[in-house]
Scaffold this motif. Structure first.
Motif, PDB file in Angstrom:
ATOM      1  N   UNK A 117       8.432  -2.068   4.151  1.00  0.00           N
ATOM      2  CA  UNK A 117       8.629  -2.529   5.524  1.00  0.00           C
ATOM      3  C   UNK A 117      10.107  -2.441   5.862  1.00  0.00           C
ATOM      4  N   UNK A 118      10.421  -1.758   6.952  1.00  0.00           N
ATOM      5  CA  UNK A 118      11.794  -1.662   7.430  1.00  0.00           C
ATOM      6  C   UNK A 118      11.908  -2.432   8.743  1.00  0.00           C
ATOM      7  N   UNK A 120      11.947  -1.224  11.527  1.00  0.00           N
ATOM      8  CA  UNK A 120      11.083  -0.566  12.513  1.00  0.00           C
ATOM      9  C   UNK A 120       9.604  -0.831  12.267  1.00  0.00           C
ATOM     10  N   UNK A 121       9.238  -1.304  11.076  1.00  0.00           N
ATOM     11  CA  UNK A 121       7.835  -1.579  10.797  1.00  0.00           C
ATOM     12  C   UNK A 121       7.363  -0.962   9.497  1.00  0.00           C
ATOM     13  N   UNK A 122       6.063  -0.629   9.445  1.00  0.00           N
ATOM     14  CA  UNK A 122       5.454  -0.130   8.215  1.00  0.00           C
ATOM     15  C   UNK A 122       4.557   1.066   8.521  1.00  0.00           C
ATOM     16  N   UNK A 123       3.641   1.384   7.612  1.00  0.00           N
ATOM     17  CA  UNK A 123       2.906   2.651   7.637  1.00  0.00           C
ATOM     18  C   UNK A 123       1.427   2.451   7.929  1.00  0.00           C
ATOM     19  N   UNK A 124       0.831   3.436   8.578  1.00  0.00           N
ATOM     20  CA  UNK A 124      -0.606   3.663   8.474  1.00  0.00           C
ATOM     21  C   UNK A 124      -0.809   5.151   8.262  1.00  0.00           C
ATOM     22  N   UNK A 125      -1.908   5.524   7.624  1.00  0.00           N
ATOM     23  CA  UNK A 125      -2.087   6.948   7.422  1.00  0.00           C
ATOM     24  C   UNK A 125      -3.195   7.303   6.459  1.00  0.00           C
TER      25      UNK A 125
END
Length: 438
Positions: A117-118, A120-125
């Motif tokens: 998590x940065x 700017x946010x996190x991941x989906x994929x």
């Protein structure tokens, strides 16, 4: 990072990195706001980090990557390899939307695939064909978006020579769902999956769990500390504890799973756990409980053992098997309540394992000493009110590599056990095979 990346792309569109070898950079590729990037056909052995992506708001693609110790005579305990194997990260994704990773592989990293998590946010994929070999954490999820991480056809192996590897760790802050389909786990693994998030959800479907608990301490293949989980249609190759459910779990559904020795669950969440149509352990009738034999090292012995080393074969004869104990190993043996028994244990006792307090213990009391000059330990057992007796086999631990300079075996061993026979007073002549349940 103390050193700049070999390739960096910031505030770009449609950037491509293809057909490259990054032999020995500190960090190979860094993509920040590099929307619709395409990275493929890349090899190398970056030491600290292979590929890093953050703030990618339009779909990025990473395909056909192979991070491997090229140019290195790999040894997991050699200082450089060990540093990469404990500190390095092959793939790390921060904020990136709808990300696609296809047919990638890494070997010898602290973390294979890290979802962080940065600001700017996190991941989906969508993550298809992930491979992580000799990694302390094959997949580490620190955060995920609510659409989740969709992981299919993953192959995950623990760090060589380790005893603390976890293939998938879902951290305590994770909010999105982590889904595994048709993944396989093997090698030196303590736990295959460790779910820690109280608000997240984990699912595993059609996965194959081959190895876990390589310390022999009773670790489960899947540990669910909190949150929600579904485990369905999975296979567990070795015997042992399959799933441990913690007190803070809100819901767990475990269904249609098959496991050697029967699907075993340690449930600390009560009625919040639902189980259905899982493979059962072989049932022992009262007649079988009265007189049975366990062949250690043969399939089916694990349901009676805790904290033992793996099965071993003696020579080329498939019928001669054994297991090494640890300095303290446990036996959980079925009995008929109210019946006295005699236990007979066939074993080999190295002189290094002998000690004044060595022997077989029941409820903290020694019922038999380790026999000197004999391969058979016997003890008379008083009746008990329970349907199982839990024993401890205790001895002095010893390390073969310290006894024999030519040995590379650095395990702390106890005694070598071949078989166990339990016979109740008044039992018939038939000896039941407890390994097979017949």
């Amino acid at each position: 990072m103390p050193y700049p990346p070999c390739v960096e792309s910031v505030d770009t569109l449609n950037v491509g990195i293809e057909d490259c070898c990054f032999l020995n950079p500190y960090e190979a590729i860094k993509l920040i706001r590099a929307h619709r990037h395409l990275v493929r056909n890349v090899t190398g052995y970056p030491s600290k980090r292979g590929i890093y992506v953050d703030q990618c708001m339009d779909i990025g693609h990473i395909e056909n990557i192979h991070f491997w110790p090229f140019g290195i005579n790999y040894n997991p305990e050699e200082p450089y390899c060990k540093w990469v194997n404990t500190q390095g990260v092959a793939f790390e994704l921060g904020r990136t939307d709808w990300h696609y990773i296809l047919n990638t592989f890494c070997f010898g990293y602290g973390v294979g695939y890290k979802f962080s998590e940065t600001k700017a946010g996190s991941t989906n994929g969508n993550f298809l064909g992930l491979g992580a070999d000799s990694c302390r954490r094959a997949v580490l999820v620190e955060q995920a978006q609510s659409p989740g991480l969709l992981i299919t056809n993953g192959e995950f192996v623990g760090r060589w020579s380790s005893t603390d590897s976890v293939c998938l760790e879902i951290g305590p802050e994770v909010e999105g769902k982590v889904s595994l389909v048709n993944c396989s786990f093997w090698g030196p693994i303590d736990r295959c999956v460790w779910m820690r998030s109280p608000v997240g959800q984990f699912t595993a479907s059609a996965c194959n769990f081959v190895d876990w608990d390589n310390r022999g301490q009773g670790s489960p293949a899947i540990q669910i500390d909190s949150g929600k989980a579904i485990v369905q249609g999975c296979t567990f190759v070795r015997e042992g504890l399959n799933v441990r459910i913690g007190q803070r779990v809100r819901s767990a559904i475990l269904s249609a799973n098959q496991a050697a020795g029967g699907f075993r669950v340690e449930n600390h969440a009560g009625s919040r756990v639902q189980t259905l149509a899982n493979e059962k352990a072989p049932e022992m009738t009262a007649e079988a409980r009265s007189y049975y034999r366990i062949q250690l090292g043969a399939i089916g012995d694990g349901q009676f053992l805790r904290e033992w080393y793996e099965r071993e074969r003696i020579g080329k004869d498939p019928g001669r098997t054994m297991r090494w104990s640890r300095p303290v190993s446990q036996l959980i043996l079925p009995v008929i309540a109210g019946k006295p028994y005699e236990i007979s244990i066939e074993l080999s006792i190295p002189s290094q394992a002998e000690a004044p307090d060595a022997g077989l213990y029941l409820e903290g009391k020694r019922v038999a000493e380790l026999p000197k000059g004999s391969t058979m330990l016997r003890a008379k057992l008083a009746p008990c009110t329970a349907e199982t007796m839990m024993f401890e086999l205790r001895c002095r631990g010893w390390v073969p590599a310290k006894v024999n300079p030519e040995s590379k075996d650095d395990r702390t061993l106890g005694v070598c056990v071949h078989s166990i026979v339990m016979r109740a007073d008044g039992a018939g002549e038939k000896v039941f095979d407890a390994n097979k349940g017949e």
